[in-house]
Each structure stands twice: as C-alpha cells, then as structure tokens.
Design an enzyme around this catalytic site. Structure first.
Site, PDB file in Angstrom:
ATOM      1  CG  ASN A   1      -1.406   3.777   3.654  1.00 54.92           C
ATOM      2  OD1 ASN A   1      -0.984   2.652   3.403  1.00 54.92           O
ATOM      3  ND2 ASN A   1      -2.614   3.999   4.152  1.00 54.92           N
ATOM      4  NE  ARG A   2       6.525   2.617   1.442  1.00 57.38           N
ATOM      5  CZ  ARG A   2       6.584   2.860   0.147  1.00 57.38           C
ATOM      6  NH1 ARG A   2       5.477   3.154  -0.523  1.00 57.38           N
ATOM      7  NH2 ARG A   2       7.719   2.788  -0.502  1.00 57.38           N
ATOM      8  CG  LEU A   3      -0.771   2.078   7.298  1.00 54.75           C
ATOM      9  CD1 LEU A   3      -2.067   2.737   7.751  1.00 54.75           C
ATOM     10  CD2 LEU A   3       0.022   1.583   8.509  1.00 54.75           C
TER      11      LEU A   3
ATOM     12  CD  GLN B   1      -2.949  -1.072   0.192  1.00 48.58           C
ATOM     13  OE1 GLN B   1      -3.290  -0.002  -0.293  1.00 48.58           O
ATOM     14  NE2 GLN B   1      -3.464  -2.224  -0.210  1.00 48.58           N
TER      15      GLN B   1
END
Length: 234
Positions: A197-199, A195
């Site tokens: 957003n790094r989530l 993702q």
C-alpha cells in the site's frame, strides 16, 4: 524519444500489512545487530545472488557526487568494511571528503538499508591478511590494474597480467599493491521495508554528540550503545 515501456505504470507487489516492521520486533535496539539479523536472512534467500553488493556514494572536493557498487566484506561492531585500490576514484574522493553513504537493496525481501558515516582506512595488516585470502587470480588482477587510470586498451591489461604471472611464477607470493580496506563508521542507519500500500516502514537509528537529549519517548526513542531510533514517514 521516450521508452517503449510505460515506466510510470510499473508496480511491484511488496509486503502485506500483516508483515509490517515494528519497533517491538527489534530484538536489540541498535543497528549493527539488526543489520546482521537482516543479512542472515538475505544470505539464506536463494534468489539473492550477491547479498553483499552495496552502492557506495562519495563526494569530491568540489561537491560533485559519484556512485558505484562495491562488495561489503565485513560487518564489525565498529561498522562496515569494503576494499578497493587506494588510487581509485572513490579513494581519492574519500581522501578529501570522508563522508560517505552506502545503500543495500534486497529485492526478494523488499528491504533496503541506508548507511551514512565516515570512512577511514583500516590497518594495513588487516588489508594484507584479506588480500592473501582472495583467489590468486584476483590478487594478480588487483596488482595489474591501477584502478580508475586511463589505459590504451584491454590488451594493455592482459599484457601486464601476463608479465606479473611470468615474474612471480606459479607459486610466488603476490605483493600487496596500493590497495586495502575502508571502515565506514556509521552515524545514521535506516532500515526500510516495502509495503504494497506504499505505506512503507522506515526505522532510522542515529548516533552523535548529545543526541540522547532529543529522546522524548514519542518521536525519538533511546536505543542501546549510544544510539537513538525513530520512525520516518514513507
């Protein structure tokens, strides 16, 4: 001397939040079916030139790890198959420590699959059948190379190849060398989807003795065919 490229500043755009990988989107709650569905998408992605390329990690008798790429050649209900010379470095590692890990990364899809399990040789007749499906040049190449052993030069390999060709002629059947397949019986399979957003999404399947006792319906969920699954923080 450091690299001229600022590696810490590299950022690749992954998937957007609307494309999250959710548990309810998993049609069959076990990893082999899900793997096949993801693989079908990878096979239809033109940018992926070799979607069956996989990184295989082994560990020797002294606990020293080793890693290399192999080609995944089959996915059965029992696990994942690849082929190699039985005298190779990887085969020697497996002989003393059959615990292995395999990772596949499909960059255009922003997806990664991690597999951990135990490797075992497949039946020789299965190895022989696959061996003779390969292009003749590949069969001869496998016979000419005692993989991972020291050789004096490239010319040495070419000379052995020519000797084999001369001995067999244009139509002689290539004998099976010390070569064959392994099946990785998985006990853990993790599906990762990046993702922006790094989530990132990480859903892991596990299987083992009494593992269903861990099922609580909140963190660990009951899957199918003896598997449980859980979401991991990125």
């Amino acid at each position: 001397m450091s690299s001229t490229v600022n590696l810490s500043a590299l950022r690749l755009k992954y998937r957007e939040k609307k494309e999250v990988f959710l548990e309810e989107n998993i049609r069959v709650k076990e990893p082999i079916t899900l793997f096949r569905e993801w693989l079908d998408q990878a096979l239809q992605t033109e940018e992926l030139l070799e979607p069956n390329a996989a990184s295989l990690a082994t560990v020797d008798r002294n606990g020293k790890p080793s890693n290399r790429f192999v080609l995944l050649k089959d996915v059965t209900d029992d696990g994942f198959r690849f082929f190699t010379n039985y005298g190779s470095h990887k085969a020697q590692d497996i002989a003393c420590n059959p615990n292995v890990a395999m990772t596949i990364y499909w960059l255009p899809l922003r997806r990664q699959i991690r597999i951990e399990g135990v490797a075992e040789k497949i039946p020789q007749e299965d190895s022989l059948a696959y061996f003779h499906q390969r292009p003749r040049a590949s069969q001869i190449g496998a016979l000419a190379s005692e993989q991972s052993t020291r050789i004096p030069s490239r010319t040495h390999l070419d000379e052995i190849e020519q000797e084999i060709k001369a001995k067999l002629g244009p139509d002689g059947e290539v004998p099976l060398p010390n070569w064959g397949g392994y099946l990785i019986r998985p006990h853990t399979v993790e599906f990762w989807q990046g993702q922006t957003n790094r989530l990132h999404d990480r859903i892991q399947f596990r299987r083992g003795p009494d593992i269903e006792r861990e099922v609580d319906g909140k963190l660990v969920h009951k899957g199918e065919l003896g598997w449980v699954y859980e979401r991991l923080a990125p």
